[in-house]
Design an enzyme around this catalytic site. Structure first.
Site, mmCIF file in Angstrom:
data_model
loop_
_atom_site.group_PDB
_atom_site.id
_atom_site.type_symbol
_atom_site.label_atom_id
_atom_site.label_comp_id
_atom_site.label_asym_id
_atom_site.label_seq_id
_atom_site.Cartn_x
_atom_site.Cartn_y
_atom_site.Cartn_z
ATOM 1 N N LEU A 46 0.860 -1.181 0.000
ATOM 2 C CA LEU A 46 0.000 0.000 0.000
ATOM 3 C C LEU A 46 0.898 1.233 0.000
ATOM 4 O O LEU A 46 1.907 1.276 0.712
ATOM 5 C CB LEU A 46 -0.889 0.035 1.244
ATOM 6 N N ASP A 47 0.542 2.239 -0.798
ATOM 7 C CA ASP A 47 1.292 3.492 -0.783
ATOM 8 C C ASP A 47 1.290 4.076 0.630
ATOM 9 O O ASP A 47 0.340 3.858 1.398
ATOM 10 C CB ASP A 47 0.658 4.506 -1.735
#
Length: 300
Positions: A46-47
């Protein structure tokens, strides 16, 4: 003499509800420390700015990571219309802007092109490798790249609402390798107004759901205690999207030694599946006429 791994031989899954502002790698490190685990990894980055489910595999569960990485996932996100950014999200610098804003009907019509089998170009700031280097490392040096389009299956992409004219909230269910930032970028271009991700949340990934996840604050509070270990899901949780067969007593012995073993099941020849014995995962492999030919064997 070989040096042993530090920590305990902990195996299982810990579902984390990741907050914004931390990297997926740092969450893995926190979980590994909190459980004093020898080995840990995550199933799908996930960013840093994104929130939601980040499934952490520990010990033998790391052997099941590919099945979660390949699983269908659900994202909710908000698009900010009117501006393109270097990163295709709110973290980047604005590189172009437009005054026009789309109607709901225009958005609904444009979404049709983003459903089903599509081709998607990853963001410049992504982990895609270019000549052995990560794209985000090249992008940070200010160099633009021609990234190749990649196939993506989008099962569902729906408009949920419009907080105001500048924004739209959407939900996407997609297969492996989907970039929500690319969806926002390309939808904005298709609408002629540009766009980027304002916020992003992964609601679920395969069998793991954010609303059942543990927060980083809880992890710190319960670190190195039986309470945190009690939150672990079994290794088998990472295999729920695969068909299951039952190993016979003799078959389980052979499978644990890495050999084809007899199983009880009724699957098409060559089906990838997993075998259990007395409720525990023994191996993953291919079902071939009453035997499982293992590709991964579990030491649990």
């Amino acid at each position: 003499m070989a040096r042993g791994r530090k920590g305990k031989a902990v195996s299982g899954w810990l579902v984390v509800d990741k907050p914004a502002g931390v990297t997926s790698t740092s969450v893995v490190g926190k979980v590994r420390w909190a459980l004093d685990a020898q080995k840990a990894g995550h199933a799908g980055t996930l960013d840093p700015a994104a929130t939601g489910v980040l499934a952490i595999a520990l010990g033998e569960a790391t052997k099941t990571v590919p099945f979660i990485t390949d699983a269908v996932k659900c994202y909710r996100f908000r698009i900010r219309f009117g501006a393109a950014t270097t990163t295709d999200d709110a973290e980047g610098d604005v590189i172009d802007s437009r005054d026009g804003r789309p109607s709901d009907a225009q958005i609904e019509t444009a979404l049709e092109a983003f459903r089903g089998d599509i081709m998607q170009v990853p963001p410049q700031f992504s982990a895609v490798k270019v000549d052995g280097e990560r794209a985000y490392d090249i992008a940070r040096e200010g160099e633009a790249m021609e990234l190749a389009a990649r196939p993506l299956w989008v099962e569902r992409l729906e408009l949920l609402g419009r907080p105001d004219a500048d924004h739209a909230d959407l939900e996407m269910v997609c297969g492996k390798g989907g970039y929500v930032r690319s969806i926002a970028r390309d939808l904005g271009r298709a609408l002629g107004c540009l766009g980027h991700v304002a916020w992003l949340r992964r609601e679920w990934s395969g069998p793991f759901h954010a609303d059942a996840g543990i927060s980083l604050d809880e992890i710190e509070r319960m670190a190195r205690t039986p309470d945190l270990e009690a939150r672990l899901l079994p290794v088998e949780a990472g295999l729920q999207d695969l068909p299951q067969v039952q190993a016979t007593d003799q078959g389980a012995v052979r499978l644990r030694n890495g050999n084809p073993g007899q199983v009880i099941g009724n699957l098409p020849y060559g089906t990838e599946c997993w075998a259990s014995h007395q409720g525990r995962a023994v191996a993953v492999g291919r079902y071939m006429g009453g035997e499982l030919h293992p590709s991964r064997v579990f030491a649990i």
